[in-house]
Every structure is written in C-alpha cells, then in structure tokens.
Write a protein that holds these residues in place. Structure first.
Motif, short mmCIF file in Angstrom:
data_model
loop_
_atom_site.label_atom_id
_atom_site.label_comp_id
_atom_site.label_asym_id
_atom_site.label_seq_id
_atom_site.Cartn_x
_atom_site.Cartn_y
_atom_site.Cartn_z
N ASN A 100 1.05 -1.10 0.03
CA ASN A 100 -0.15 0.03 -0.07
C ASN A 100 0.81 1.32 -0.02
N ILE A 101 1.84 1.27 0.66
CA ILE A 101 2.57 2.48 0.61
C ILE A 101 3.41 2.47 -0.43
N LYS A 102 4.04 1.44 -1.07
CA LYS A 102 4.66 1.73 -2.31
C LYS A 102 3.58 2.15 -3.58
N THR A 103 2.45 1.68 -3.41
CA THR A 103 1.33 2.05 -4.34
C THR A 103 0.94 3.55 -4.27
N LYS A 106 3.99 5.77 -5.45
CA LYS A 106 4.08 6.00 -6.98
C LYS A 106 2.93 6.85 -7.50
N ALA A 107 1.75 6.51 -7.06
CA ALA A 107 0.49 7.46 -7.38
C ALA A 107 0.86 9.00 -7.00
N ILE A 109 3.64 10.52 -6.73
CA ILE A 109 4.59 11.08 -7.45
C ILE A 109 4.41 11.12 -8.84
N SER A 110 3.40 10.35 -9.30
CA SER A 110 2.94 10.45 -10.80
C SER A 110 1.69 11.28 -11.05
N GLY A 111 1.19 11.93 -9.80
CA GLY A 111 0.25 12.81 -9.94
C GLY A 111 -1.14 12.18 -10.12
N LYS A 112 -1.45 11.10 -9.50
CA LYS A 112 -2.45 10.24 -9.49
C LYS A 112 -3.27 10.43 -7.99
N TYR A 135 -1.47 10.53 5.65
CA TYR A 135 -0.03 10.50 5.87
C TYR A 135 0.73 10.86 4.66
N ILE A 136 0.51 10.08 3.58
CA ILE A 136 1.17 10.38 2.38
C ILE A 136 0.76 11.30 1.44
N TYR A 137 -0.46 11.62 1.26
CA TYR A 137 -0.97 12.61 0.56
C TYR A 137 -1.10 13.96 1.31
N ASP A 138 -1.55 14.08 2.74
CA ASP A 138 -1.88 15.24 3.30
C ASP A 138 -0.75 15.65 4.30
N GLY A 139 0.06 14.51 4.64
CA GLY A 139 1.19 14.76 5.56
C GLY A 139 0.49 14.83 7.02
N GLU A 140 -0.75 14.25 7.07
CA GLU A 140 -1.36 13.99 8.47
C GLU A 140 -1.00 12.88 9.32
N PHE A 141 -0.09 12.98 10.42
CA PHE A 141 0.18 11.93 11.01
C PHE A 141 -0.37 11.88 12.48
#
Length: 151
Positions: A100-103, A106-107, A109-112, A135-141
């Motif tokens: 899930n983290i890898k997916t 990648k998403a 970074i590629s703008g998806k 966390y990954i999209y919004d930086g909320e942890f």
C-alpha cells in the motif's frame, strides 16, 4: 530488550487455527475453478465453498477478488481475536502495508489521486489504508499504533 511470552497464551489459537485449516481452498477446488469454462462456472464452484458467505457482497460474477478479500478480512479478524498479543501478528500484515505504501507513493509522485488507485490497495495491513492515505497525501500523522495490544 527481549519479551518472553508464555506458550500457553497461544494454545487456544493454535488449536483453533489448526481446526480452521480444513476450510481452506485445497488444490482440487482451485483446479476446478481454474478449469471452469467461464467465470460463471467458477463462480458456482466458489459458491459451494466456505467463501460463499461473501458471494452476496458482490455485484457481478467477475468480482471474485472482492469475495476473496472479504474472506481474508474475516480470517484476519478471527486470528486477531484468537491471539492474546495481537501486535505479534503485525509482522504478517506488514507485507500488505508495504504494498500500500509503495502504491500510494508511486501514485502521488505520478500525480494520481487516491480515487485513481484505491482499487489497487489491500485493506489487510496492520495500518489502516485511510491512515496511510492521510499521511502520504496530506502529511497528517496521527500515529499508527501498530505495537499496542489493542491495535
């Protein structure tokens, strides 16, 4: 720091899981599904098995993955409910978190967007998919709490 866990804590879980192994798909059942002439025939075979509990959860015959995922979620819940020290099982679920983290990375970074890739995420990890997305999209942890007993 090493923590010794009493073996008797896992006696019930071991016995319960050994008994449930009999309900797993075996090679004959998988072969029957693979050799079915079409998806509808394979669906009928799946309906005969223990996974039939989740057949009603899907909209089309071609949605086998949803049935399998629902069965896996039930199995995860059953295992977690049987083990007194749930955090130990996180090692099993980490491979789904890694995927899930890898997916998600990648998403991003590629703008998806999340909507573009949500079908590729697996909801079986130790970390909730929504927490990873936040966390990954919004930086909320808000913490993942993967090492706590109630996690």
């Amino acid at each position: 720091m090493t923590t010794q866990l009493p073996q008797q804590d896992f006696a019930y879980a071991t016995g319960r899981l050994r008994a449930l192994e009999n309900f797993l798909l075996n090679n004959n059942e998988i072969e029957r599904m693979v050799l079915a002439k079409n998806a509808k025939e394979a669906y009928k075979i799946l309906n005969e098995l223990d996974y039939s509990n989740h057949i009603g959860d899907i909209e089309t015959v071609d949605s086998f993955q949803q049935v399998i995922d629902s069965g896996l979620k039930d199995t995860k819940g059953l295992i977690r409910g049987s083990i007194p020290h749930r955090w130990i099982l996180n090692m099993i679920w980490f491979r789904f978190d890694y995927h899930n983290i890898k997916t998600l990375l990648k998403a991003k970074i590629s703008g998806k967007t999340y909507e573009d890739i949500k079908e590729f995420l697996i909801p079986l990890g130790a970390i909730e998919v929504t927490d990873l997305v936040d966390y990954i999209y919004d930086g909320e942890f808000s913490g993942f709490n993967i090492w706590q007993e109630n996690a």
